[in-house]
Structure formats: C-alpha cells, structure tokens
Design an enzyme around this catalytic site. Sequence first.
Site, short mmCIF file in Angstrom:
data_model
loop_
_atom_site.label_atom_id
_atom_site.label_comp_id
_atom_site.label_asym_id
_atom_site.label_seq_id
_atom_site.Cartn_x
_atom_site.Cartn_y
_atom_site.Cartn_z
N GLU A 196 0.82 -1.20 0.00
CA GLU A 196 0.00 0.00 0.00
C GLU A 196 0.86 1.26 0.00
O GLU A 196 1.93 1.30 0.60
CB GLU A 196 -0.88 0.04 1.26
N ASP A 220 -7.57 -4.97 11.23
CA ASP A 220 -7.15 -3.82 10.43
C ASP A 220 -7.19 -4.05 8.94
O ASP A 220 -6.57 -3.33 8.18
CB ASP A 220 -5.75 -3.38 10.84
#
Lengths: 350, 350
Positions: free
Chosen positions: B61, B232
């Site tokens: 990411e 998460d």
Amino acid sequence: MAALNVVPFVSVDNMMRLVHAAGIETMLVRLAAAIAEDFSRWEAFHKTPRVAAHSAEGVIELMPTSDGTTYGFKYVNGHPKNAAGGRQTVTAFGVLADVGSGYPVLVTEMTLLTALRTAATSALAARHLARPGSRTMALVGNGAQAEFQALAFRALMGIDTLRLHDIDPAATEKCRRNLARFGFHLTACASTAEAVRGADIVTTVTADKRNAVILGDNLVGEGVHVNAVGGDCPGKTELAPEILHRAGIFVEYEPQTRIEGEIQQLAPDHPVTELWRVLSGEMPGRRDVREVTVFDSVGFAIEDFSALRTVRDLLAERPFYDDLDLLADPDDPRDLFGMLMRAGPPRLAA
Amino acid sequence: MAALNVVPFVSVDNMMRLVHAAGIETMLVRLAAAIAEDFSRWEAFHKTPRVAAHSAEGVIELMPTSDGTTYGFKYVNGHPKNAAGGRQTVTAFGVLADVGSGYPVLVTEMTLLTALRTAATSALAARHLARPGSRTMALVGNGAQAEFQALAFRALMGIDTLRLHDIDPAATEKCRRNLARFGFHLTACASTAEAVRGADIVTTVTADKRNAVILGDNLVGEGVHVNAVGGDCPGKTELAPEILHRAGIFVEYEPQTRIEGEIQQLAPDHPVTELWRVLSGEMPGRRDVREVTVFDSVGFAIEDFSALRTVRDLLAERPFYDDLDLLADPDDPRDLFGMLMRAGPPRLAA
C-alpha cells in the site's frame, strides 16, 4: 544471500556510472526492449491512474503498477517555477518490490532514468509509426529531455540528422554543444517552420505550461510522424488540433492521455490506438507513407516499471549501488521491541 | 544550506539511535502530541484512501496525505506468511516532501516508526475514551506491537499494571521479559478471560488473519475501554459484534474504517465518531463511567504524516541521518544531459 534489512540503492552518482558503464545508447536500447516486452504483456499489469496531490505550485504524484510478481512505483513532482530557483522542474525516484513478500528490492533515483525511459518510449513508438528510412528529425524544444530524445532516435531508428529549435537560442546552443560529439548532422534553426523543413519526424518537447500551438497545422506535411512529448498535463498541449484531426493518433494508456495528452483538445470519443496493441501485433501502426501519425506521449507507470527492472538487471552485472539499511529485521519477527532495546544503552542490573 | 541533490535518510540503525537519544517514552509523547495537533486541524489535510495492490500473498500500500505545505507518504506491506520465512509481516518506509518545490526532505525507515505511532495513537485516544484514573490494562496479543502499546499507555495514561495473554505462551514470555525493566506490575495470564479481569482498558492486538472473536461479549464489563488494534483489514476482526452494539465507537477516518475495521461487522450506517472531532473538542469522548468505549484503530495516513514531521524535527536536534544522493542537480536545470556527460569518461578530441 543479502541481509534482509538491506535494499540496494542507486544514487544519482551511481546511475550516471551505470549509464556510462553500459553505454548510453545500449542503455536506451535495453530500456526500449524492456518497455516493448512489458507493453506486449499489457494485460498482465494492474493499472491505476496516478495518485496526484495538486497545489498552486505544482503536483506530486505516485505512479504504482504491478505485474503480479513485481511491484513498482515512482514518486515524481512537476513544479514549473523550480527552474528559476535552480531546482529541477521534475525530479523522481522509484522503488521496485517483490509482490510475494512485499519487501522492496530496489530504491533508485529516477530523474535521469525517467529522461532515458521517456526517450526510449518515443523511439520505440517511432519504429512502428514513422516512415521506414526516416533519417531527419526536427527537435522543437531543446531543454532537459532533448538530447535523450536525439540519442534514442539514433540508437533505435538510425536518425542521423537533427534540426534544432528553441525559443531560447541558449537552449539550442547547449543542445548542439552536448550532441556535437555524437556525429549527428546538426542544424540550429531560427524558427519551428525552419526546423521542420524536410524532417521525417517532428519531436515537440517544450516546457511551455499552457495550451500553446508549438506546431501549427501547416507545418506538418504528408507522411510525417509527430512525437509529441511536451504536452503532458491538463491545460498543457503543443499541437494545433487540426493536426490531430487528420492524423492517426497513438497513446500509452487512453484513460490517462484523455486527461493529460494532446487529445484533451478532442472529443472524448475521438478514436485513438493504444501503443501496446501495435507492439503486440494486434493493431497496425502506420498504414501508408502518406499518413500523418502522432504519438501523444504523457508517460505511463509501466514504462517506469520497465526502467526499474532494467536497472535491477544491470546491477546484477555491474554493482553500482549502495546498501540501504531500510528494513527492520529482528531475529524473531515478533520481537521488534527487543531489537530496539538491544540497540539501546546497557542498563544497570536492578 | 544543504546541497540540493541530498535528502536526509534515517536508516533502521539511526532510527533506533534517535529513539534512544530522545528516550522511548518521550518519543511516544512527542508523537502523540503531533498526532493530536494534526488531528485537530483535520480539515487542512488532503485525504485519499490507501492505494493498495493486493495479491494472494498480501498487500502493498501507498498512503499519501498533505496539509498543503508538506506532503508525506508511507509505503507499507502486509504479508502474513512472511514471519515463517524470518521476515517481518509488516515493513514500511516513508517520505516527507515540500509541497512548494516537490522536493523530498526526508526518507526514513517506518517499520519501527509505525509501531511507535500506532501505540501513540492508541494511548492518545484512550486519554479521551478510557475512565479517568485507569491503571490496569489487559494486553491480548503479545506480538511485535505489544510492548510499544504498553509503554505508550504508561507514558500518556499512567498505566502501571499489565495483564498479558497470547495463544502462544512464548510470545507472552518475550513480552514479559522485554517489559520487565520498565517497572510495570506484570501478570502472565492463561486466557483472555483471565487477562481482562479487573482491567480498565483492554487492548487487542493479535495477528489472527480471520474474523475471529478474540474478545467475547461477556468479557467486557461496564466502563471498560477497548483499544482494538489488531483488526485492520477486510476479513480480519477481533471483537464480538455484540460489544460494538453496546459501545460508543470511535474511529480514525470513517470511510477507511468501514472497510478495514471492526465496524465492517456492522450496518454501514451504524453511528461512529471520528476521533479528530473529540480531539478538536467538537464531540464528547466518553460520556460516563459506565459506558463501554471502543477505539477501532486501523492506522491512517495523517498519523504517518505526524510521525514523519516529528522525526524531521528531532533530526534538527540530533543529526542521526545519512545524506542520500537522491536528486539529480545539474548546474543548469535544463542541462541534465550535460551533467550526465560530464560524469562520463573523458573523450578524445576529434
């Protein structure tokens, strides 16, 4: 095996060494080959638009892509006013990573590398779009990208005659001086009209940040290939729209070029061909010797990916890199805190 | 003035030196202060969702943000299987840049820094969400993040009693050993039920990659604050949904947490409060001593921004960095090619 914490880093200095060790024209040829290979497997890539942060002064962009095995991204800025302060308008660096582990495998400067890959992409496109036997190129705009274009077109296309023009004669003189040693026939021209005279290929690579008509319709004759490099963001174009209306138009990635390229001047459904379809043999490039062709180049993430993997491969032959202690690597992956504590000052027994 | 080509780089080694020189608890307090300051000016930030490249093995990411003056991004991977091969599940590095010029001003490791900022964010949230006078915390999940949580809660909240549990007793033992020197009252517990007994705060920070019920509804009594850190990503949660249904829920950035957080188990319109509204005084935190509160933490780009600028400021006091030759800097910005040629082998006169 390299330590897990270490990532190879190619500084600007080492990139220059690498280019000279490989030879600049060889480097351009290798980059073009990698780009051709990656464009030919276009559908293997995960493509996302650039992630851009715009401000009044310029833009900062992240350009990620992945082929499922390797991931790459480039950080690049565009700040037209930088040059006045002695900074580069565009600087860049990039990272290649292993998709399987997520670990970076290369960090490198990409200001020079982007200049090289942009030129390699232009010349690669021209091999499929310019008339066979093209020898003469007009180079309109003699700034930071100009010489790279010239050498790429020589290495990949056999261009040996250059007609240079820039609104700033000092830029043309710089370009002429830099290229003198490479054996081109060089002519400094007082106008764009003079530069395009007799040119098989017209490369426009100006830094003008407006919708400008660098190349008027009357200057582009039958059979010419236009390599339009300078128009590369919303509101920045170089070609008279009439040229586009009578040309075969080739782009890198249509959704991005519609926003950033010359074709922002056209209707959103005006037909264009993505270059990868030509490289993969699916679509024709130039159709006949009279056609006007335009490569509307804005730069695309896959080109950076190809450039990054080319550098990675070159480093295996020539180790022009430093080790960057970038990744925390505790002996026990769960014991990040213990690693931190062991690096600290010794503690007295309680 | 530093040379324009050079960017300060903080290696893992230098980050550890910096943390020890500042003091780990001081560092956590400074990070929390920077995060509180940046969350309080939430609307100044340009927020984008993470740019994620997913694969079968994990995710890579990019997390960019900007406050209009400074730009930052973090590269972070998440690869659960890495630990088996001796690699970190999560590694990260980050960059801070000047919006005005687009030039990077800091490159740094962020694996350690992310562990620190995550803990600082948790403790900052708990200052507004846990019962005043909280002293005892259950720490469920004793992996890489656990000790950082413990120290942040001590530094910011005065937590002095820890009840540790992990499904792997070796992890608990590692955590107990690492924390022994810090003067906590430490109890290793055989079950989550035992760990939460008498705890004012329950921190869940497990690495289980499924929708698991780490914390059952019956284990959360009146007035407890749940600091849910481990859930998460999509498909990874830790809390029984019944806890969420009777709790006041606080999140970092709602659009992201809806996808990645515990609240992916709830209806999309289930009310939650963004933490910045509490920090800026716009919304209340905990309403009374009997309320159950949940901080559903997934990590957000602004926290990384705050961490990056804290490191930049610390470097001004303690120069634990190396100079990275990252940016091409020709004498004449238009003469990138000339810079390259001058670095090459000398040429014979023609």
